[in-house]
Design a protein around this motif. Structure first.
Motif, PDB file in Angstrom:
ATOM      1  N   UNK A   1     -41.198  94.839  75.831  1.00 48.54           N
ATOM      2  CA  UNK A   1     -40.118  93.903  76.166  1.00 48.54           C
ATOM      3  C   UNK A   1     -40.681  92.566  76.654  1.00 48.54           C
ATOM      4  N   UNK A   2     -41.724  92.622  77.477  1.00 48.51           N
ATOM      5  CA  UNK A   2     -42.358  91.388  77.950  1.00 48.51           C
ATOM      6  C   UNK A   2     -42.902  90.582  76.785  1.00 48.51           C
ATOM      7  N   UNK A   3     -43.650  91.249  75.911  1.00 51.69           N
ATOM      8  CA  UNK A   3     -44.294  90.538  74.807  1.00 51.69           C
ATOM      9  C   UNK A   3     -43.280  89.985  73.819  1.00 51.69           C
ATOM     10  N   UNK A   4     -42.201  90.709  73.604  1.00 52.91           N
ATOM     11  CA  UNK A   4     -41.145  90.184  72.715  1.00 52.91           C
ATOM     12  C   UNK A   4     -40.514  88.935  73.315  1.00 52.91           C
ATOM     13  N   UNK A   5     -40.381  88.907  74.640  1.00 51.33           N
ATOM     14  CA  UNK A   5     -39.864  87.717  75.310  1.00 51.33           C
ATOM     15  C   UNK A   5     -40.808  86.540  75.141  1.00 51.33           C
ATOM     16  N   UNK A   6     -42.112  86.810  75.245  1.00 50.46           N
ATOM     17  CA  UNK A   6     -43.096  85.739  75.054  1.00 50.46           C
ATOM     18  C   UNK A   6     -43.058  85.217  73.633  1.00 50.46           C
ATOM     19  N   UNK A   7     -42.907  86.120  72.664  1.00 55.14           N
ATOM     20  CA  UNK A   7     -42.821  85.685  71.266  1.00 55.14           C
ATOM     21  C   UNK A   7     -41.705  84.681  71.069  1.00 55.14           C
ATOM     22  N   UNK A   8     -40.553  84.988  71.626  1.00 59.68           N
ATOM     23  CA  UNK A   8     -39.399  84.084  71.476  1.00 59.68           C
ATOM     24  C   UNK A   8     -39.660  82.753  72.164  1.00 59.68           C
ATOM     25  N   UNK A   9     -40.268  82.807  73.334  1.00 63.15           N
ATOM     26  CA  UNK A   9     -40.515  81.589  74.090  1.00 63.15           C
ATOM     27  C   UNK A   9     -41.565  80.709  73.413  1.00 63.15           C
ATOM     28  N   UNK A  10     -42.578  81.333  72.849  1.00 63.13           N
ATOM     29  CA  UNK A  10     -43.699  80.578  72.270  1.00 63.13           C
ATOM     30  C   UNK A  10     -43.375  80.038  70.884  1.00 63.13           C
ATOM     31  N   UNK A  11     -42.373  80.608  70.220  1.00 61.61           N
ATOM     32  CA  UNK A  11     -42.003  80.127  68.901  1.00 61.61           C
ATOM     33  C   UNK A  11     -40.836  79.158  68.977  1.00 61.61           C
TER      34      UNK A  11
END
Length: 222
Positions: free
Chosen positions: A212-222
């Motif tokens: 869940x954390x990493x999926x949140x980072x993916x959205x934020x970084x893209x």
């Protein structure tokens, strides 16, 4: 890497016993089966054994990726999650090796993924000859698993040279964690030993949280 196919290969291997040739290969292993001879209990013991044999190399790949992140990661959240992954999964590997020696009287085999694929093929060929089965879910599973692990090694090589390491780390670690969760879900309801069930539940909880954390980072970084 075809992550979805590899997930199903590992889960199928865990549930069907496609590497059964290494499960009951000596008397020490046979002695580890329940005295009652109950078929369901025997299958549960095989789940315990398969889970450890599959999860240790899976954890080892995660640790390799985490080590790369600790040296190449730029964002502090990547370094933090990498340190957590390395610490937790190193501890879990030690636990699983200890249990395996206690329960099965031997060290965890250091089979390569290619060796496992060959064993799975031989087992499936035996099923064809003995029961007329060969086109079911287990057929060719070992070979597919071996190919999947080779693909994973290629992805680790790609990670080493990624221009944006952090994004590539997250892109690869999410499906890697999802695979571990699938394996743990299978073991949590079928394992004989409470230690395996407890570990499986811990993996499900901790790695889902990290996903869940990493999926949140993916959205934020893209």
């Amino acid at each position: 890497m075809n992550n979805k196919f590899l997930i199903y290969s590992l889960v199928g291997l865990l549930s069907s016993g496609a590497i059964g040739g290494i499960v009951l290969s000596n008397s020490k292993q046979a002695q580890s089966l329940p005295a009652s001879g109950n078929a369901q209990q025997s299958r549960s013991v095989r789940v315990d054994r398969h889970f450890i044999e599959m999860m240790i190399p899976h954890h080892q790949d995660a640790i390799v990726m985490a080590d790369l992140a600790l040296s190449r990661g730029r964002r502090p959240e990547i370094k933090k999650i990498a340190a957590s992954i390395k610490q937790a999964q190193t501890r879990e590997i030690t636990e699983m090796r200890t249990w395996y020696k206690q329960w099965f009287g031997t060290e965890v085999p250091n089979h390569s993924m290619t060796d496992m694929g060959m064993m799975g093929d031989h087992h499936n060929q035996g099923q064809k000859k003995g029961s007329g089965m060969g086109t079911g879910s287990g057929s060719g599973m070992g070979q597919g698993m071996g190919q999947g692990m080779m693909d994973m090694k290629m992805d680790i090589d790609a990670l080493k040279t990624a221009k944006d390491f952090d994004k590539e780390f997250v892109r690869q670690m999410i499906p890697h964690h999802q695979m571990a969760v699938k394996m743990a879900q299978m073991a949590s309801g079928r394992a004989t030993h409470s230690e395996i069930r407890t570990l499986a539940e811990s993996i499900i909880k901790s790695q889902n949280a990290e996903i869940a954390k990493m999926q949140g980072w993916q959205q934020a970084w893209h």
